[in-house]
Design an enzyme around this catalytic site. Sequence first.
Site, short mmCIF file in Angstrom:
data_model
loop_
_atom_site.label_atom_id
_atom_site.label_comp_id
_atom_site.label_asym_id
_atom_site.label_seq_id
_atom_site.Cartn_x
_atom_site.Cartn_y
_atom_site.Cartn_z
N HIS A 196 63.62 57.61 32.23
CA HIS A 196 64.61 58.69 32.27
C HIS A 196 63.91 60.00 31.90
CE1 HIS A 196 68.35 60.64 32.44
NE2 HIS A 196 68.99 60.11 31.42
N CYS A 215 70.57 60.17 23.57
CA CYS A 215 70.74 60.75 24.91
C CYS A 215 72.21 60.82 25.30
CB CYS A 215 69.94 59.94 25.92
SG CYS A 215 70.48 58.22 26.09
N ASP A 228 69.51 54.60 21.30
CA ASP A 228 70.29 54.60 22.55
C ASP A 228 71.19 53.37 22.52
OD1 ASP A 228 71.19 55.10 25.15
OD2 ASP A 228 69.30 54.58 26.12
N ARG A 255 69.89 69.62 28.71
CA ARG A 255 69.66 69.01 30.03
C ARG A 255 69.79 70.10 31.10
NH1 ARG A 255 70.63 63.56 30.79
NH2 ARG A 255 69.79 63.98 32.86
N GLN A 259 65.72 63.26 30.69
CA GLN A 259 66.26 63.19 29.33
C GLN A 259 65.21 63.62 28.31
OE1 GLN A 259 69.54 62.21 28.40
NE2 GLN A 259 68.77 63.23 26.57
N ARG A 291 69.71 58.60 40.88
CA ARG A 291 69.91 57.68 39.75
C ARG A 291 70.13 56.30 40.35
NH1 ARG A 291 73.56 58.27 34.37
NH2 ARG A 291 71.72 59.52 33.90
N1 NVA Z 1 69.66 53.58 28.51
C1 NVA Z 1 70.91 54.07 29.02
C2 NVA Z 1 70.85 55.57 29.15
C3 NVA Z 1 72.09 56.21 29.67
C4 NVA Z 1 71.96 57.68 29.85
C5 NVA Z 1 71.22 53.41 30.35
O1 NVA Z 1 70.29 53.24 31.15
O2 NVA Z 1 72.37 53.05 30.58
N1 CP Z 2 72.12 61.04 28.98
C1 CP Z 2 72.54 60.87 30.25
O1 CP Z 2 71.76 60.75 31.20
O2 CP Z 2 73.90 60.90 30.38
P1 CP Z 2 74.75 60.50 31.68
O3 CP Z 2 74.61 59.02 31.87
O4 CP Z 2 76.14 60.92 31.33
O5 CP Z 2 74.22 61.26 32.85
#
Ligand code: NVA
Ligand code: CP
Length: 305
Positions: free
Chosen positions: A131, A260, A220, A288, A134, A104
């Site tokens: 992502h 998500c 989101d 997930r 997801q 990540r």
């Molecule tokens: N769009 C959000 C998703 C978190 C799971 C982010 O990138 O922070």
């Molecule tokens: N939806 C998702 O990826 O959640 P986290 O940021 O908690 O991993």
Amino acid sequence: MKLRHYLQFSDFTRSEYQHLFERARIIKDRFKRYEPYQPLHDRTLAMVFEKASTRTRVSFEAGMYQMGGSVIHLTTGDSQLGRAEPIEDTARVISRMVDIVMIRTYEQSKIERFAAYSRVPVINGLTNEYHPCQILADIFTYIEQRGSIEGKTVAWIGDSNNVCNTWLQAAAVLGFQVHVSTPPGYEIESARADLAGAAHYRQFADPKEACRDADLVTTDVWTSMGFEAENDARRRAFAHWRVDAVMMRAARPNALFMHCLPAHRGEEVTAEVIDGPASVVWDEAENRLHAQKALLEVLLIGPVD
Ligand code: NVA
Ligand code: CP
């Protein structure tokens, strides 16, 4: 076995997704019956987190242990990544010691550079651009609840972020429509979402119009990780892009709501919607685990009959 990575949704074909969704269903059923399934005995997953996580960390870590493997958890702060060791060197070293890597991070280019120097499969656990894990879980959830997503309409309300880009890629691979409504100035970047000549995508100025006759409404956070400095400007710009009961009523009567997570009730979605009858967010989060176990299986063992 040929080395495969999962860096964006378009890395797999429609028939490979059909296999993944079927395996996720079987793996989930076995898990619910407390039947052990441990094909990843002696396999190790390294997880590299440069951003925070709850679901991604727990689902990959629990999933790997449930399948008989083990996990190493690294962050920028507790590894040499935080002290500017090149990503290429990190990839060469980690991939000599483990069987699979999940990352990540910020730019998609970073995970692509890692993958280019990795001896083992690399999974995108979220970048600024995509992502895929997801949307893998989200579409598995849709199929569980309503059957095939082919030909259906998904309404995306809010930021044209990593999750939105991935929905758009998925629509091209799996054959469904995405209706997108973003505030002015926050539109999709066409190249990121593979939109060139796209027939699976429509843009709407009015979020309620985007929801009209949708089979699934999703949104989101207004501010994704890494964009916190824009928080105040985004709160002002996104004020009308909050999924509420009026938008849900514009959708089809059996439309689902997904997010998500993490969610901010009162910002991108009302409590009435996310805690209401159309919402499947808890199944979505649970899935997930099951969907990623199918992904780990495919990347480490290959297709299983
Ligand atoms: N769009 C959000 C998703 C978190 C799971 C982010 O990138 O922070
Ligand atoms: N939806 C998702 O990826 O959640 P986290 O940021 O908690 O991993």
